[in-house]
Design a protein around this motif. Structure first.
Motif, PDB file in Angstrom:
ATOM      1  N   ARG A 151       0.847  -1.187   0.000  1.00 46.24           N
ATOM      2  CA  ARG A 151       0.000   0.000   0.000  1.00 46.24           C
ATOM      3  C   ARG A 151       0.883   1.238   0.000  1.00 46.24           C
ATOM      4  O   ARG A 151       1.882   1.296   0.720  1.00 46.24           O
ATOM      5  N   THR A 152       0.514   2.219  -0.817  1.00 46.83           N
ATOM      6  CA  THR A 152       1.286   3.448  -0.896  1.00 46.83           C
ATOM      7  C   THR A 152       0.444   4.594  -0.387  1.00 46.83           C
ATOM      8  O   THR A 152      -0.774   4.604  -0.502  1.00 46.83           O
ATOM      9  N   THR A 171       0.002  -3.391  -5.943  1.00 47.22           N
ATOM     10  CA  THR A 171       0.183  -2.152  -5.198  1.00 47.22           C
ATOM     11  C   THR A 171      -1.151  -1.436  -5.099  1.00 47.22           C
ATOM     12  O   THR A 171      -1.884  -1.349  -6.091  1.00 47.22           O
ATOM     13  N   VAL A 172      -1.476  -0.932  -3.918  1.00 52.67           N
ATOM     14  CA  VAL A 172      -2.689  -0.147  -3.722  1.00 52.67           C
ATOM     15  C   VAL A 172      -2.284   1.288  -3.413  1.00 52.67           C
ATOM     16  O   VAL A 172      -1.623   1.558  -2.406  1.00 52.67           O
ATOM     17  N   ASP A 173      -2.656   2.202  -4.300  1.00 53.56           N
ATOM     18  CA  ASP A 173      -2.346   3.620  -4.143  1.00 53.56           C
ATOM     19  C   ASP A 173      -3.506   4.277  -3.391  1.00 53.56           C
ATOM     20  O   ASP A 173      -4.615   4.391  -3.923  1.00 53.56           O
ATOM     21  N   GLU A 174      -3.232   4.716  -2.162  1.00 50.77           N
ATOM     22  CA  GLU A 174      -4.254   5.343  -1.326  1.00 50.77           C
ATOM     23  C   GLU A 174      -4.069   6.849  -1.216  1.00 50.77           C
ATOM     24  O   GLU A 174      -4.698   7.503  -0.369  1.00 50.77           O
ATOM     25  N   GLU A 228      -9.116   4.625  -3.880  1.00 51.99           N
ATOM     26  CA  GLU A 228      -8.071   3.616  -3.939  1.00 51.99           C
ATOM     27  C   GLU A 228      -7.875   3.169  -5.394  1.00 51.99           C
ATOM     28  O   GLU A 228      -8.845   2.895  -6.105  1.00 51.99           O
TER      29      GLU A 228
END
Length: 455
Positions: A3-4, A35-38, A43
């Protein structure tokens, strides 16, 4: 899964997911990454398998909004609404009022129910649609052994009785994304619907050689006009392939004779959709197994399309499943193998192993079999030559060259002959995966005293 969200991680995500240029070495395999861009308002789930990067935003109707090969973006994304990280821009357009004039077309790949229409409960009156098209989807992701699956599910829609579920599978060493478009009856009554995959790509420009292709069978009416906004797109049919070039028109064609593959050539890349057809199935829109929609910028809204005013050049390559009666709790699936390749040549055929650019030719010479042809392959592996007898049974099996996922393969090799061989089958072989046939050809001249074998 990573997670980013921190400043350092955001920079890494920008580097990972930014479009760019690539070389053939970029097509070599790497590990599957999730990869999860938060960092943005929604999301963004990124799946990377080798040279392929896929970005999905579950909150925006479960859409896949990026599909990149070695950094090159192949999908249409509405840049006025989303940046290249798939974050919604601050100026997100006018508030939706339930009409096409304010519908937010983000682009990408999505799932709808068919038939579409506004005449009764048996038709899906969208878009706009606040649940299935534009509503948030819940999501989960799983990784295992060089594979990853993203599952996105809509809320239950009381109007259609459906929940849409999208299962997105990637595997290392392949440039194919397998998408299962699932319609589930979560209502209290039986319903009849068909799954409908809508893939938006940059529209081809007239005179560039880019365009849309569809394999068709020998149906009496393999293709016909369906919807004219400003007019119907023109098309050509030759050797079992329909070709639609770039043109300034807003309209749609139906392809009742679609044989199971579609392909779009754009900017030196090829995007293909491979799917099964049911010859006995009842398809929406008068039997359409596939459809293609073209639009180009318009100065004002098109009244016959509910005020829709296209602002970009877009091509929609659409696959439909057959209509299915669903009791409460039942579901139906449409499985589409979506593949990307670095190739700007027109396709002759799409097969499980790749795209045929020039058909396989097998010539018997005094020094063996000379095999020629041109292809683009979906997976890494070994291309093997299988010699078949006049009855179709295999006689010999030999490696001839290597395949690189997403790359072109020009074949011009000589291999050992067999006196009883009547045909050749090329297949891409990869450990742990089913063999994928590329093409077949009858050997010329045939063996003495042999029967005929079809190719």
């Amino acid at each position: 899964m990573r997670r980013t969200g921190s400043r350092r991680e955001r920079a890494a995500a920008r580097s990972c997911c930014s479009p760019g240029t690539g070389t053939m070495s970029d097509l070599l395999p790497h590990a599957v990454e999730v990869t999860v861009d938060e960092a943005g308002p929604d999301e963004v789930v990124w799946l990377r398998a080798g040279a392929v990067e896929l970005g999905a935003v579950p909150a925006l109707g479960g859409r896949i909004l990026a599909l990149r090969l070695a950094g090159h973006e192949t999908l249409y994304r509405n840049d006025a609404l989303l940046d290249e990280r798939l974050h919604r821009r601050a100026d997100h357009g006018p508030a939706p009022d339930g009409t096409m004039a304010t519908w937010r077309n983000y682009g990408g790949d999505k799932t709808w129910p068919a038939p579409q229409g506004w005449d009764g409960p048996g038709q899906w009156a969208g878009p706009p649609d606040a649940v299935l098209d534009s509503g948030p989807y819940t999501w989960t992701v799983a990784e295992h052994g060089g594979r990853a699956r993203l599952t996105m599910s809509s809320a239950a829609d009381p109007r259609s009785g459906l929940t849409i579920r999208r299962l997105v599978d990637v595997v290392d060493g392949s440039t194919t994304v397998t998408i299962t478009h699932r319609l589930i009856n979560t209502g209290p009554h039986p319903v009849r619907w068909a799954p409908w995959n809508v893939l938006q790509l940059p529209g081809p420009v007239a005179g560039t050689g880019d365009g849309w292709y569809a394999g068709v069978d020998d149906s009496p009416v393999p293709i016909r006009g369906l919807l004219a906004g400003t007019g119907l797109p023109s098309w050509a049919l030759a050797d079992g392939v329909v070709h639609v070039t770039g043109q300034d028109v807003v309209g749609k064609l139906a392809v009742p004779g679609a044989s199971g593959w579609l392909a779009t050539v754009s900017g030196g890349h090829l995007v293909t959709q491979h799917f099964a057809v049911d010859p006995a199935g009842r398809y929406p829109d008068g039997g359409a197994r596939a459809e293609v929609w073209l639009e180009c910028p318009q100065e004002r809204g098109i009244e016959s399309l509910g005020g829709l005013r296209p602002t970009a050049r877009i091509l929609e390559s659409e696959v439909l499943g057959p209509l299915v009666d669903l009791a409460p709790g039942e579901h139906t699936d449409l499985i589409v193998r979506l593949s990307v390749l670095r190739c700007g040549a027109p396709p002759r055929r799409v097969t499980p192993g790749g795209v045929v650019l020039r058909h396989l030719h097998a010539a018997r010479t005094g020094h063996g079999l000379q095999l020629t042809g041109a292809f683009a392959t979906f997976t890494d592996g070994t291309v093997r030559c299988r010699l078949l007898g006049s009855d179709g049974a295999p006689i010999a099996d030999r490696p001839v060259t290597a395949a690189v996922a997403g790359g072109e393969l020009a074949l011009d090799v000589r291999t050992e002959d067999h006196p009883d061989a009547a045909a050749v089958e090329l297949a891409v072989v990869r450990p742990g995966s089913p063999d994928a046939v590329l093409d077949t050809a009858v050997i010329s001249p045939p063996p003495v005293g042999s029967g005929r074998i079809s190719s």
